[in-house]
Design a protein around this motif. Structure first.
Motif, PDB file in Angstrom:
ATOM      1  N   GLU A   1       0.803  -1.225   0.000  1.00 62.41           N
ATOM      2  CA  GLU A   1       0.000   0.000   0.000  1.00 62.41           C
ATOM      3  C   GLU A   1       0.838   1.278   0.000  1.00 62.41           C
ATOM      4  OE1 GLU A   1      -2.945  -0.557   3.169  1.00 62.41           O
ATOM      5  OE2 GLU A   1      -4.328  -1.304   1.635  1.00 62.41           O
ATOM      6  N   GLN A   2       2.116   1.187  -0.308  1.00 67.25           N
ATOM      7  CA  GLN A   2       2.970   2.372  -0.354  1.00 67.25           C
ATOM      8  C   GLN A   2       3.656   2.539  -1.708  1.00 67.25           C
ATOM      9  OE1 GLN A   2       5.713   2.400   2.936  1.00 67.25           O
ATOM     10  NE2 GLN A   2       4.129   1.835   4.380  1.00 67.25           N
ATOM     11  N   ARG A   3       4.079   1.424  -2.313  1.00 70.71           N
ATOM     12  CA  ARG A   3       4.815   1.474  -3.567  1.00 70.71           C
ATOM     13  C   ARG A   3       4.311   0.366  -4.488  1.00 70.71           C
ATOM     14  NH1 ARG A   3       8.274   2.873   0.431  1.00 70.71           N
ATOM     15  NH2 ARG A   3       9.440   4.781   0.133  1.00 70.71           N
ATOM     16  N   SER A   4       4.562   0.550  -5.780  1.00 72.49           N
ATOM     17  CA  SER A   4       4.091  -0.407  -6.779  1.00 72.49           C
ATOM     18  C   SER A   4       5.068  -1.563  -6.957  1.00 72.49           C
ATOM     19  CB  SER A   4       3.902   0.289  -8.127  1.00 72.49           C
ATOM     20  OG  SER A   4       2.912   1.290  -8.016  1.00 72.49           O
ATOM     21  N   THR A   5       4.502  -2.740  -7.140  1.00 66.78           N
ATOM     22  CA  THR A   5       5.287  -3.937  -7.391  1.00 66.78           C
ATOM     23  C   THR A   5       4.663  -4.664  -8.573  1.00 66.78           C
ATOM     24  OG1 THR A   5       5.781  -4.138  -5.032  1.00 66.78           O
ATOM     25  CG2 THR A   5       6.181  -6.087  -6.399  1.00 66.78           C
ATOM     26  N   LEU A   6       5.484  -4.978  -9.553  1.00 64.41           N
ATOM     27  CA  LEU A   6       5.038  -5.723 -10.724  1.00 64.41           C
ATOM     28  C   LEU A   6       5.685  -7.101 -10.671  1.00 64.41           C
ATOM     29  CD1 LEU A   6       4.698  -4.423 -14.279  1.00 64.41           C
ATOM     30  CD2 LEU A   6       5.914  -6.547 -13.894  1.00 64.41           C
ATOM     31  N   VAL A   7       4.866  -8.131 -10.816  1.00 62.49           N
ATOM     32  CA  VAL A   7       5.369  -9.499 -10.753  1.00 62.49           C
ATOM     33  C   VAL A   7       4.981 -10.207 -12.037  1.00 62.49           C
ATOM     34  CG1 VAL A   7       5.235 -11.707  -9.533  1.00 62.49           C
ATOM     35  CG2 VAL A   7       5.154  -9.567  -8.240  1.00 62.49           C
ATOM     36  N   THR A   8       5.949 -10.875 -12.660  1.00 68.99           N
ATOM     37  CA  THR A   8       5.630 -11.749 -13.785  1.00 68.99           C
ATOM     38  C   THR A   8       5.823 -13.184 -13.328  1.00 68.99           C
ATOM     39  OG1 THR A   8       7.858 -11.858 -14.751  1.00 68.99           O
ATOM     40  CG2 THR A   8       6.451 -10.014 -15.431  1.00 68.99           C
ATOM     41  N   THR A   9       4.943 -14.049 -13.795  1.00 68.17           N
ATOM     42  CA  THR A   9       4.999 -15.446 -13.390  1.00 68.17           C
ATOM     43  C   THR A   9       4.373 -16.314 -14.472  1.00 68.17           C
ATOM     44  OG1 THR A   9       4.378 -17.048 -11.681  1.00 68.17           O
ATOM     45  CG2 THR A   9       2.828 -15.259 -12.086  1.00 68.17           C
ATOM     46  N   ASN A  10       4.828 -17.529 -14.558  1.00 67.87           N
ATOM     47  CA  ASN A  10       4.227 -18.486 -15.477  1.00 67.87           C
ATOM     48  C   ASN A  10       3.294 -19.440 -14.735  1.00 67.87           C
ATOM     49  OD1 ASN A  10       6.193 -19.917 -14.095  1.00 67.87           O
ATOM     50  ND2 ASN A  10       6.801 -21.126 -15.851  1.00 67.87           N
ATOM     51  N   ARG A  11       3.025 -19.143 -13.483  1.00 71.47           N
ATOM     52  CA  ARG A  11       2.199 -20.018 -12.641  1.00 71.47           C
ATOM     53  C   ARG A  11       1.028 -19.235 -12.053  1.00 71.47           C
ATOM     54  NH1 ARG A  11       4.961 -24.396  -9.721  1.00 71.47           N
ATOM     55  NH2 ARG A  11       6.523 -25.193 -11.137  1.00 71.47           N
ATOM     56  N   PRO A  12      -0.139 -19.858 -11.982  1.00 70.44           N
ATOM     57  CA  PRO A  12      -1.236 -19.202 -11.251  1.00 70.44           C
ATOM     58  C   PRO A  12      -0.912 -19.178  -9.756  1.00 70.44           C
ATOM     59  CG  PRO A  12      -1.890 -21.402 -11.994  1.00 70.44           C
ATOM     60  CD  PRO A  12      -0.524 -21.131 -12.558  1.00 70.44           C
ATOM     61  N   PHE A  13      -1.505 -18.256  -9.048  1.00 69.32           N
ATOM     62  CA  PHE A  13      -1.215 -18.127  -7.615  1.00 69.32           C
ATOM     63  C   PHE A  13      -1.503 -19.423  -6.865  1.00 69.32           C
ATOM     64  CE2 PHE A  13      -2.065 -13.498  -8.490  1.00 69.32           C
ATOM     65  CZ  PHE A  13      -0.759 -13.111  -8.347  1.00 69.32           C
TER      66      PHE A  13
ATOM     67  N   LEU B   1       1.732 -13.548   1.219  1.00 71.35           N
ATOM     68  CA  LEU B   1       2.451 -12.889   0.125  1.00 71.35           C
ATOM     69  C   LEU B   1       1.500 -12.627  -1.037  1.00 71.35           C
ATOM     70  CD1 LEU B   1       5.001 -11.968  -1.425  1.00 71.35           C
ATOM     71  CD2 LEU B   1       5.393 -14.383  -1.977  1.00 71.35           C
ATOM     72  N   VAL B   2       0.774 -13.632  -1.452  1.00 73.71           N
ATOM     73  CA  VAL B   2      -0.179 -13.489  -2.562  1.00 73.71           C
ATOM     74  C   VAL B   2      -1.278 -12.509  -2.189  1.00 73.71           C
ATOM     75  CG1 VAL B   2      -1.904 -14.699  -3.955  1.00 73.71           C
ATOM     76  CG2 VAL B   2       0.340 -15.746  -3.550  1.00 73.71           C
ATOM     77  N   ASP B   3      -1.766 -12.568  -0.956  1.00 74.89           N
ATOM     78  CA  ASP B   3      -2.813 -11.667  -0.494  1.00 74.89           C
ATOM     79  C   ASP B   3      -2.392 -10.203  -0.649  1.00 74.89           C
ATOM     80  OD1 ASP B   3      -5.390 -11.197   0.898  1.00 74.89           O
ATOM     81  OD2 ASP B   3      -4.079 -10.422   2.483  1.00 74.89           O
ATOM     82  N   ARG B   4      -1.178  -9.886  -0.254  1.00 74.11           N
ATOM     83  CA  ARG B   4      -0.695  -8.506  -0.359  1.00 74.11           C
ATOM     84  C   ARG B   4      -0.444  -8.108  -1.812  1.00 74.11           C
ATOM     85  NH1 ARG B   4      -0.015 -10.248   4.444  1.00 74.11           N
ATOM     86  NH2 ARG B   4       0.218  -8.939   6.271  1.00 74.11           N
ATOM     87  N   LEU B   5       0.008  -9.052  -2.620  1.00 79.49           N
ATOM     88  CA  LEU B   5       0.246  -8.739  -4.028  1.00 79.49           C
ATOM     89  C   LEU B   5      -1.048  -8.455  -4.792  1.00 79.49           C
ATOM     90  CD1 LEU B   5       3.034 -11.288  -5.025  1.00 79.49           C
ATOM     91  CD2 LEU B   5       3.255  -8.796  -4.917  1.00 79.49           C
ATOM     92  N   VAL B   6      -2.097  -9.200  -4.519  1.00 81.37           N
ATOM     93  CA  VAL B   6      -3.325  -9.038  -5.301  1.00 81.37           C
ATOM     94  C   VAL B   6      -4.238  -7.924  -4.785  1.00 81.37           C
ATOM     95  CG1 VAL B   6      -3.270 -11.422  -6.086  1.00 81.37           C
ATOM     96  CG2 VAL B   6      -4.646 -10.835  -4.105  1.00 81.37           C
ATOM     97  N   HIS B   7      -4.068  -7.516  -3.538  1.00 80.58           N
ATOM     98  CA  HIS B   7      -4.894  -6.429  -3.001  1.00 80.58           C
ATOM     99  C   HIS B   7      -4.542  -5.139  -3.725  1.00 80.58           C
ATOM    100  CE1 HIS B   7      -6.236  -3.771   0.523  1.00 80.58           C
ATOM    101  NE2 HIS B   7      -7.314  -4.269  -0.044  1.00 80.58           N
ATOM    102  N   HIS B   8      -5.525  -4.437  -4.227  1.00 78.16           N
ATOM    103  CA  HIS B   8      -5.342  -3.197  -4.994  1.00 78.16           C
ATOM    104  C   HIS B   8      -4.564  -3.430  -6.297  1.00 78.16           C
ATOM    105  CE1 HIS B   8      -6.705  -1.023  -1.481  1.00 78.16           C
ATOM    106  NE2 HIS B   8      -5.641  -1.339  -0.781  1.00 78.16           N
ATOM    107  N   SER B   9      -4.635  -4.620  -6.864  1.00 81.50           N
ATOM    108  CA  SER B   9      -3.805  -4.878  -8.038  1.00 81.50           C
ATOM    109  C   SER B   9      -4.632  -5.040  -9.302  1.00 81.50           C
ATOM    110  CB  SER B   9      -2.952  -6.128  -7.826  1.00 81.50           C
ATOM    111  OG  SER B   9      -3.768  -7.268  -7.853  1.00 81.50           O
ATOM    112  N   GLU B  10      -3.948  -4.992 -10.388  1.00 81.96           N
ATOM    113  CA  GLU B  10      -4.496  -5.301 -11.703  1.00 81.96           C
ATOM    114  C   GLU B  10      -3.793  -6.569 -12.154  1.00 81.96           C
ATOM    115  OE1 GLU B  10      -6.852  -4.732 -15.057  1.00 81.96           O
ATOM    116  OE2 GLU B  10      -6.772  -3.362 -13.356  1.00 81.96           O
ATOM    117  N   ILE B  11      -4.536  -7.639 -12.354  1.00 85.82           N
ATOM    118  CA  ILE B  11      -3.953  -8.907 -12.785  1.00 85.82           C
ATOM    119  C   ILE B  11      -4.231  -9.065 -14.273  1.00 85.82           C
ATOM    120  CG2 ILE B  11      -3.995 -11.410 -12.539  1.00 85.82           C
ATOM    121  CD1 ILE B  11      -4.830 -10.927  -9.602  1.00 85.82           C
ATOM    122  N   ILE B  12      -3.180  -9.240 -15.025  1.00 84.84           N
ATOM    123  CA  ILE B  12      -3.295  -9.405 -16.472  1.00 84.84           C
ATOM    124  C   ILE B  12      -2.808 -10.800 -16.824  1.00 84.84           C
ATOM    125  CG2 ILE B  12      -2.544  -8.549 -18.721  1.00 84.84           C
ATOM    126  CD1 ILE B  12      -2.026  -5.828 -17.283  1.00 84.84           C
ATOM    127  N   ALA B  13      -3.706 -11.621 -17.325  1.00 84.41           N
ATOM    128  CA  ALA B  13      -3.344 -12.979 -17.737  1.00 84.41           C
ATOM    129  C   ALA B  13      -3.118 -12.962 -19.246  1.00 84.41           C
ATOM    130  CB  ALA B  13      -4.443 -13.959 -17.375  1.00 84.41           C
TER     131      ALA B  13
END
Length: 121
Positions: free
Chosen positions: A54-66, A82-94
């Protein structure tokens, strides 16, 4: 990043390095899921993501679903957090589809065959 952090042998050095990774306005963590990591490795990205949460942006690329991240970080209790914090307020692009690298490799192979066949006449 994970190997860099895991190699540090003192708590002070580790805390300083985690702050280093927590500091940028955008942190890009590329290719999560290509390798499996130990529990220690799972704790480290959680620490960084938690500090950035909730302070800075993090972009993660992965070849696996959460749902498969438990395979990436086996036996790590913090994977759900870890996944909970990554997906909260996020845009997930598959992104689905064929690999552009494979497409280019096939095109290059076809060009080579064509040149070889043309030179054999």
């Amino acid at each position: 990043m994970l190997n860099d952090l895991a190699a540090l042998d003192s708590d002070n050095a580790l805390r300083r390095r985690i702050k280093h990774y927590a500091k940028p306005a955008l942190l890009i963590i590329d290719e999560v899921g290509y390798f499996s990591y130990s529990n220690r490795h799972a704790d480290l990205p959680f620490e960084i993501v938690n500090q950035r949460y909730e302070q800075r942006s993090t972009l993660v690329t992965t070849n696996r679903p959460f749902a498969e991240w438990n395979d990436v970080f086996p036996n790590a209790a913090c994977v759900v957090s870890l996944v909970d914090r990554l997906v909260h307020h996020s845009e997930i692009i598959a992104i689905e589809g064929k690999s552009y690298r494979m497409k280019e490799a096939k095109e290059q192979a076809a060009e080579r065959r064509s040149r070889q066949q043309g030179g054999a006449k």
